[in-house]
Design a protein around this motif. Sequence first.
Motif, mmCIF file in Angstrom:
data_model
loop_
_atom_site.group_PDB
_atom_site.id
_atom_site.type_symbol
_atom_site.label_atom_id
_atom_site.label_comp_id
_atom_site.label_asym_id
_atom_site.label_seq_id
_atom_site.Cartn_x
_atom_site.Cartn_y
_atom_site.Cartn_z
ATOM 1 N N VAL A 141 -7.121 2.833 3.514
ATOM 2 C CA VAL A 141 -8.413 3.376 3.086
ATOM 3 C C VAL A 141 -8.713 3.095 1.624
ATOM 4 N N LYS A 142 -7.760 2.480 0.907
ATOM 5 C CA LYS A 142 -7.990 2.166 -0.517
ATOM 6 C C LYS A 142 -7.548 0.769 -0.828
ATOM 7 N N SER A 147 -14.588 7.121 7.242
ATOM 8 C CA SER A 147 -15.260 6.309 6.225
ATOM 9 C C SER A 147 -15.996 7.195 5.214
ATOM 10 N N GLU A 188 -16.677 -1.554 6.261
ATOM 11 C CA GLU A 188 -15.637 -1.770 5.242
ATOM 12 C C GLU A 188 -14.285 -1.248 5.727
ATOM 13 N N ALA A 219 0.854 -1.172 0.000
ATOM 14 C CA ALA A 219 0.000 0.000 0.000
ATOM 15 C C ALA A 219 0.899 1.233 0.000
ATOM 16 N N TYR A 277 -4.244 6.614 5.498
ATOM 17 C CA TYR A 277 -4.693 7.869 6.098
ATOM 18 C C TYR A 277 -4.244 7.892 7.556
ATOM 19 N N PHE A 308 -13.610 8.774 2.599
ATOM 20 C CA PHE A 308 -13.096 7.902 1.545
ATOM 21 C C PHE A 308 -14.182 7.018 0.922
ATOM 22 N N ASN A 309 -15.433 7.454 1.100
ATOM 23 C CA ASN A 309 -16.568 6.782 0.462
ATOM 24 C C ASN A 309 -16.646 5.301 0.821
ATOM 25 N N LEU A 310 -16.461 5.013 2.119
ATOM 26 C CA LEU A 310 -16.548 3.649 2.630
ATOM 27 C C LEU A 310 -17.615 3.599 3.712
ATOM 28 N N LYS A 337 -10.935 -3.617 6.252
ATOM 29 C CA LYS A 337 -9.679 -3.345 5.559
ATOM 30 C C LYS A 337 -8.498 -3.339 6.527
ATOM 31 N N ALA A 361 -0.592 6.913 -0.668
ATOM 32 C CA ALA A 361 -1.925 7.358 -1.072
ATOM 33 C C ALA A 361 -3.019 6.419 -0.580
ATOM 34 N N SER A 362 -2.640 5.195 -0.193
ATOM 35 C CA SER A 362 -3.608 4.216 0.286
ATOM 36 C C SER A 362 -3.807 4.287 1.794
#
Length: 274
Positions: free
Chosen positions: A273-274, A244, A253, A226, A232, A247-249, A257, A229-230
């Motif tokens: 977060v990605k 959440s 989720e 990761a 936070y 990061f649109n989660l 992760k 950028a992945s």
Amino acid sequence: MFQKITLFLLIGMLIGCGSSKPTIVTTKKPVGWKYSKPIQNGSSSKVTNQSSSKPLNTNEAAKAYIAQYNGVAMSNMKTYGIPASIILAQGVLESGAGQSDLAMNANNHFGIKCHSDWKGDKVYKDDDSANECFRKYNQASESFQDHAMVLTGKKRYASLFKLPKGDYKAWAKGLKDAGYATDPRYPEKLISYIESYNLSQYDAKVLGKESKKEETKVLVQDDFGADEASLYEIQKGDTFYSVSRKFNLTVEELKQKNNLTENSLSIGQKLIVK
């Protein structure tokens, strides 16, 4: 006619006798059921992990665990002088990357037993002997703090702090020699985790020994596949819900992760977060 009546009576008696035989009922375990040996707390009630989340494989769990706790490991290295690589390797090994019964049900990430000086909550679990007493914490951060207190507070570990902070091999061997674990291969296991997951990079960060070349390597390999950028880093005021949403989660989720079950976050903690 009499013979027919007699025959019917005999059949009825046989049926009546057979009805007293107990009925055997079989049930099937639901799909995905997995036995988990319960841990008992001080009141002897049983606790089992019944999480419905899909379990991570060993490698994914280790990566998520290290991404989550490298911040607290480096902080403890700065404060107490214990190499961050050793803290993380012990955490991964002792807690099964946060998935062991002790970690899930007692927030005990380092397999620390009660001993006579422990006044807090307890759980009981088979280890070297049956039904041994282990410390129970309210949250994982307390386990990391107590791990530091145990190593810095007990005389048998005093020799460790004379070792170079960046010499994880000497520390791994020293822990075994001081009696932290009974497994004769304990040092080799810690060293294997440190080298497989490049945990010595966190020692280098604390000691200020990173070169530009090493920093470039960290961007590629840090947090195990990761890139920055992945990840936070938790700021003051952040919650699972706010992160959440950012990061649109969903909260679930985000927790999956990062292999998290608790609802608390700490400043400086890194989340995938990605």
